[in-house]
Design a protein around this motif. Structure first.
Motif, PDB file in Angstrom:
ATOM      1  N   UNK A  10       0.835  -1.194   0.000  1.00  0.00           N
ATOM      2  CA  UNK A  10       0.000   0.000   0.000  1.00  0.00           C
ATOM      3  C   UNK A  10       0.870   1.244   0.000  1.00  0.00           C
ATOM      4  N   UNK A  11       0.619   2.120  -0.943  1.00  0.00           N
ATOM      5  CA  UNK A  11       1.366   3.369  -1.035  1.00  0.00           C
ATOM      6  C   UNK A  11       0.799   4.371  -0.036  1.00  0.00           C
ATOM      7  N   UNK A  34      11.248  -2.450   9.071  1.00  0.00           N
ATOM      8  CA  UNK A  34      10.975  -1.066   8.712  1.00  0.00           C
ATOM      9  C   UNK A  34      12.283  -0.461   8.207  1.00  0.00           C
ATOM     10  N   UNK A  35      12.314  -0.153   6.918  1.00  0.00           N
ATOM     11  CA  UNK A  35      13.501   0.449   6.316  1.00  0.00           C
ATOM     12  C   UNK A  35      13.346   1.953   6.138  1.00  0.00           C
ATOM     13  N   UNK A  36      12.286   2.514   6.698  1.00  0.00           N
ATOM     14  CA  UNK A  36      12.026   3.942   6.555  1.00  0.00           C
ATOM     15  C   UNK A  36      11.122   4.245   5.383  1.00  0.00           C
ATOM     16  N   UNK A  39       7.732  -0.694   5.131  1.00  0.00           N
ATOM     17  CA  UNK A  39       7.582  -1.357   6.427  1.00  0.00           C
ATOM     18  C   UNK A  39       6.492  -2.419   6.318  1.00  0.00           C
ATOM     19  N   UNK A  40       6.678  -3.525   7.017  1.00  0.00           N
ATOM     20  CA  UNK A  40       5.686  -4.605   7.015  1.00  0.00           C
ATOM     21  C   UNK A  40       5.169  -4.810   8.430  1.00  0.00           C
ATOM     22  N   UNK A  41       3.852  -4.887   8.534  1.00  0.00           N
ATOM     23  CA  UNK A  41       3.177  -5.119   9.814  1.00  0.00           C
ATOM     24  C   UNK A  41       2.335  -6.386   9.685  1.00  0.00           C
ATOM     25  N   UNK A  42       2.423  -7.256  10.684  1.00  0.00           N
ATOM     26  CA  UNK A  42       1.697  -8.515  10.652  1.00  0.00           C
ATOM     27  C   UNK A  42       0.859  -8.694  11.903  1.00  0.00           C
ATOM     28  N   UNK A  50       0.416  -6.537   5.982  1.00  0.00           N
ATOM     29  CA  UNK A  50       0.347  -5.458   5.011  1.00  0.00           C
ATOM     30  C   UNK A  50       1.726  -4.823   4.934  1.00  0.00           C
ATOM     31  N   UNK A  51       2.084  -4.384   3.751  1.00  0.00           N
ATOM     32  CA  UNK A  51       3.369  -3.716   3.563  1.00  0.00           C
ATOM     33  C   UNK A  51       3.089  -2.291   3.107  1.00  0.00           C
ATOM     34  N   UNK A  52       3.603  -1.315   3.865  1.00  0.00           N
ATOM     35  CA  UNK A  52       3.419   0.092   3.536  1.00  0.00           C
ATOM     36  C   UNK A  52       4.652   0.601   2.804  1.00  0.00           C
ATOM     37  N   UNK A  53       4.420   1.290   1.705  1.00  0.00           N
ATOM     38  CA  UNK A  53       5.514   1.780   0.869  1.00  0.00           C
ATOM     39  C   UNK A  53       5.356   3.278   0.678  1.00  0.00           C
ATOM     40  N   UNK A  54       6.437   4.023   0.909  1.00  0.00           N
ATOM     41  CA  UNK A  54       6.440   5.472   0.740  1.00  0.00           C
ATOM     42  C   UNK A  54       7.256   5.810  -0.494  1.00  0.00           C
ATOM     43  N   UNK A  55       6.896   6.891  -1.130  1.00  0.00           N
ATOM     44  CA  UNK A  55       7.633   7.348  -2.320  1.00  0.00           C
ATOM     45  C   UNK A  55       9.003   7.915  -1.945  1.00  0.00           C
TER      46      UNK A  55
END
Length: 58
Positions: A10-11, A34-36, A39-42, A50-55
């Motif tokens: 998810x962006x 979490x690489x900044x 990040x993956x939360x389970x 879910x994996x959150x992805x930032x631009x």
């Protein structure tokens, strides 16, 4: 072949700001990594993630 897991990417504009919704509201309490910029939360039982992805990749 059988699907055993689907992990959505998810962006989000800001991972830190979005984290509260996924951890507090949905209960995904384990931060797998979490690489900044990603990040993956389970869930505690490991059945949902879910994996959150930032631009803003660092």
């Amino acid at each position: 072949m059988r699907v055993i897991r689907i992990l959505p990417n998810l962006s989000v504009a800001d991972i830190s700001a979005a984290k509260g919704f996924y951890t507090d509201f949905l209960g995904l309490s384990t931060e797998a990594f979490n690489l900044g910029w990603v990040a993956r939360y389970t869930a505690p039982d490991g059945d949902a993630a879910v994996q959150l992805v930032s631009a803003h990749r660092s």
